[in-house]
Design an enzyme around this catalytic site. Structure first.
Site, PDB file in Angstrom:
ATOM      1  N   CYS A 110       0.835  -1.138   0.086  1.00 52.44           N
ATOM      2  CA  CYS A 110      -0.043  -0.003  -0.023  1.00 52.44           C
ATOM      3  C   CYS A 110       0.973   1.159  -0.066  1.00 52.44           C
ATOM      4  CB  CYS A 110      -0.872   0.104   1.283  1.00 52.44           C
ATOM      5  SG  CYS A 110      -1.702   1.636   1.316  1.00 52.44           S
ATOM      6  N   CYS A 113      -0.594   4.326   2.151  1.00 53.96           N
ATOM      7  CA  CYS A 113      -0.880   4.234   3.636  1.00 53.96           C
ATOM      8  C   CYS A 113      -0.373   3.037   3.928  1.00 53.96           C
ATOM      9  CB  CYS A 113      -2.242   4.804   4.251  1.00 53.96           C
ATOM     10  SG  CYS A 113      -3.577   3.984   3.272  1.00 53.96           S
ATOM     11  N   SER A 114      -1.428   1.932   4.479  1.00 50.70           N
ATOM     12  CA  SER A 114      -0.725   0.798   5.105  1.00 50.70           C
ATOM     13  C   SER A 114      -1.931  -0.293   4.807  1.00 50.70           C
ATOM     14  CB  SER A 114      -0.233   0.881   6.452  1.00 50.70           C
ATOM     15  OG  SER A 114      -1.266   1.541   7.211  1.00 50.70           O
ATOM     16  N   CYS A 115      -2.664  -0.062   4.092  1.00 47.88           N
ATOM     17  CA  CYS A 115      -3.651  -1.055   3.853  1.00 47.88           C
ATOM     18  C   CYS A 115      -3.541  -2.659   3.797  1.00 47.88           C
ATOM     19  CB  CYS A 115      -4.684  -0.926   2.458  1.00 47.88           C
ATOM     20  SG  CYS A 115      -5.347   0.806   2.541  1.00 47.88           S
TER      21      CYS A 115
END
Lengths: 205, 224
Positions: A110, A113-115
């Site tokens: 991701c 962000c940090s999905c």
């Protein structure tokens, strides 16, 4: 470092700068205000520490390796299939499974962000959230894979999935050779978290 | 136009440092608390996931670059709490709450946590906008940026802007983050997985036939 700017756009700068104190100050205010229940905070942490983690995803993969009909259904509609196993929820409302083969190696990132598929893999590891992984996985996935000890042949194409929407991806790693005799329970032990992100391979028995 | 979080393809970050599979989930105890208060406050329903992502992205670039992961979460949460009047800057300065919140009756209780996490927050919505593309169709992305709010939230990364690719699959119709992040409504529209050849995205790809796949909304795409 002293906090050097206070502005209306960023009220966070009014809290203590040291991270642990800052979180504590915010938590204390929220509890005093009646906006969070301390027992709920403990329950959230307990859930992701002990109940929801990569063991869930490993169960899905081991079953996919063992049961062709299950794998077919998983590749067609993973959301439905994992929900039936109880792995639906926050950060896993829409799931797509992608299968690694000799011809194509899938890996997940991701960049914005940090999905990450929480109901299947839990909270992402630090490296998944790092600038280095986010920046480089899309541009030089083979070098990144090498840093994980994974060296792909030129015959294998890399497909990197950048999770830019609410679709969460689960990699079904290749089933290791020499595992024909293993049952689902034994296969489960070969499935690593990194193999389901695509930065690792499944363990060999 | 870009923001500091849009780092896909950036040079200079150094090696990725893998961690053991059994490494601690939370490196520091406060990381766990930061996660928990963020989820608990989110459950109050005063913002959606797109608003919370945007809150992190609009941190000052120097803060975004300097903060560790959960510091970003904490800072964005603090900003959102003030923006939505759940807490005040006076309370931040005093380090003490001024009375109970009117929202206190809606606090997320421990016994509701499991059910709430299991329910999640699906992003698919009904939409009147028909799918313009089908699997296999060639498409091109437009310039990156939010068409509704200048400098606003978007999920088209800079590295994949103005690039030619092809549709891999249709995911259905999903909330448009460019709208929802700014409280302009769900504005659901078709969402696709779109594949791009590495040679289309990078000047010196490792292997031109490698691909990057992104999930992109119909309004990010043009027919080719």
């Amino acid at each position: 470092m002293p906090h050097d700017h206070h502005d209306d756009d960023h009220p966070h700068s009014l809290l203590p700068p040291e991270p642990a104190l800052r979180v504590k100050a915010l938590e204390t205010l929220l509890i005093e205000k009646g906006l969070v229940d301390p027992a709920a905070l403990d329950e959230i942490i307990e859930t992701y520490s002990h109940k929801i983690g990569p063991r869930n995803g490993a169960r899905v993969v081991a079953r996919a390796w063992s049961d062709p009909a299950f794998k077919k259904a998983l590749l067609e509609d993973a959301t439905k299939v994992v929900a039936e196993l109880g792995f639906f929820g926050r950060q896993g409302e829409h799931v797509v499974a992608v299968e690694n083969t000799n011809a194509v190696h899938n890996m997940i990132v991701c960049t914005l962000c940090s999905c990450y598929p929480w109901p299947l893999l839990g909270i992402p590891p630090g490296w998944y959230k790092s600038d280095a992984y986010r920046a480089r996985a899309v541009r030089e996935p083979r070098k990144v894979l090498a840093e994980f000890g994974v060296h792909l042949s030129d015959e294998t194409a890399v497909r990197v999935w950048d999770s830019t929407a609410e679709i969460r991806y689960l990699v079904i790693p290749e089933r290791p050779d020499g595992t024909d005799d293993l049952d689902e329970g034994a296969l489960l032990e070969l499935v690593t978290r990194d193999s389901m992100i695509g930065t690792g391979l499944a363990k060999t028995p | 136009m870009s923001r500091v979080h849009d780092m896909g393809g950036r040079f200079g970050d150094g090696a990725v440092v893998p961690e053991a599979e059994d490494a601690p989930l939370f490196e520091e105890e406060w990381h766990a608390r930061a996660l928990a208060i963020t989820l608990a406050c989110g459950a109050l329903g005063h913002w959606n996931i797109d608003i919370s992502r945007h809150a992190r992205e609009k941190l000052a670039p120097r803060d975004y670059a300097k903060f560790t992961y959960y510091e970003k979460w904490t800072a964005a949460l603090a900003d959102l709490l003030v923006e939505t009047d759940l807490l005040s800057t006076d309370e931040f300065l005093a380090g003490a709450a001024k009375g109970k919140s009117p929202m206190a009756g809606r606090v997320w209780k421990a016994e509701a946590v499991a059910e709430g996490l299991a329910r999640g927050a699906p992003a698919d919505r009904q939409s009147d906008i028909p799918a313009q593309f089908k699997s296999g169709d060639p498409v091109q992305t437009r310039a990156a940026g939010n068409l509704l709010v200048d400098g606003g939230h978007t999920r088209l990364p800079g590295y994949a802007a103005k690039a030619k690719g092809y549709v891999v699959r249709l995911h259905g119709t999903h909330v448009l983050p460019d709208s929802a992040a700014h409280r302009l409504g769900d504005a659901a529209q078709p969402l696709y997985a779109v594949a791009f050849r590495a040679s289309e995205l990078w000047h010196a790809p490792e292997d031109p036939d490698d691909e990057v796949v992104l999930d992109l909304w119909q309004s990010y795409l043009m027919p080719l």
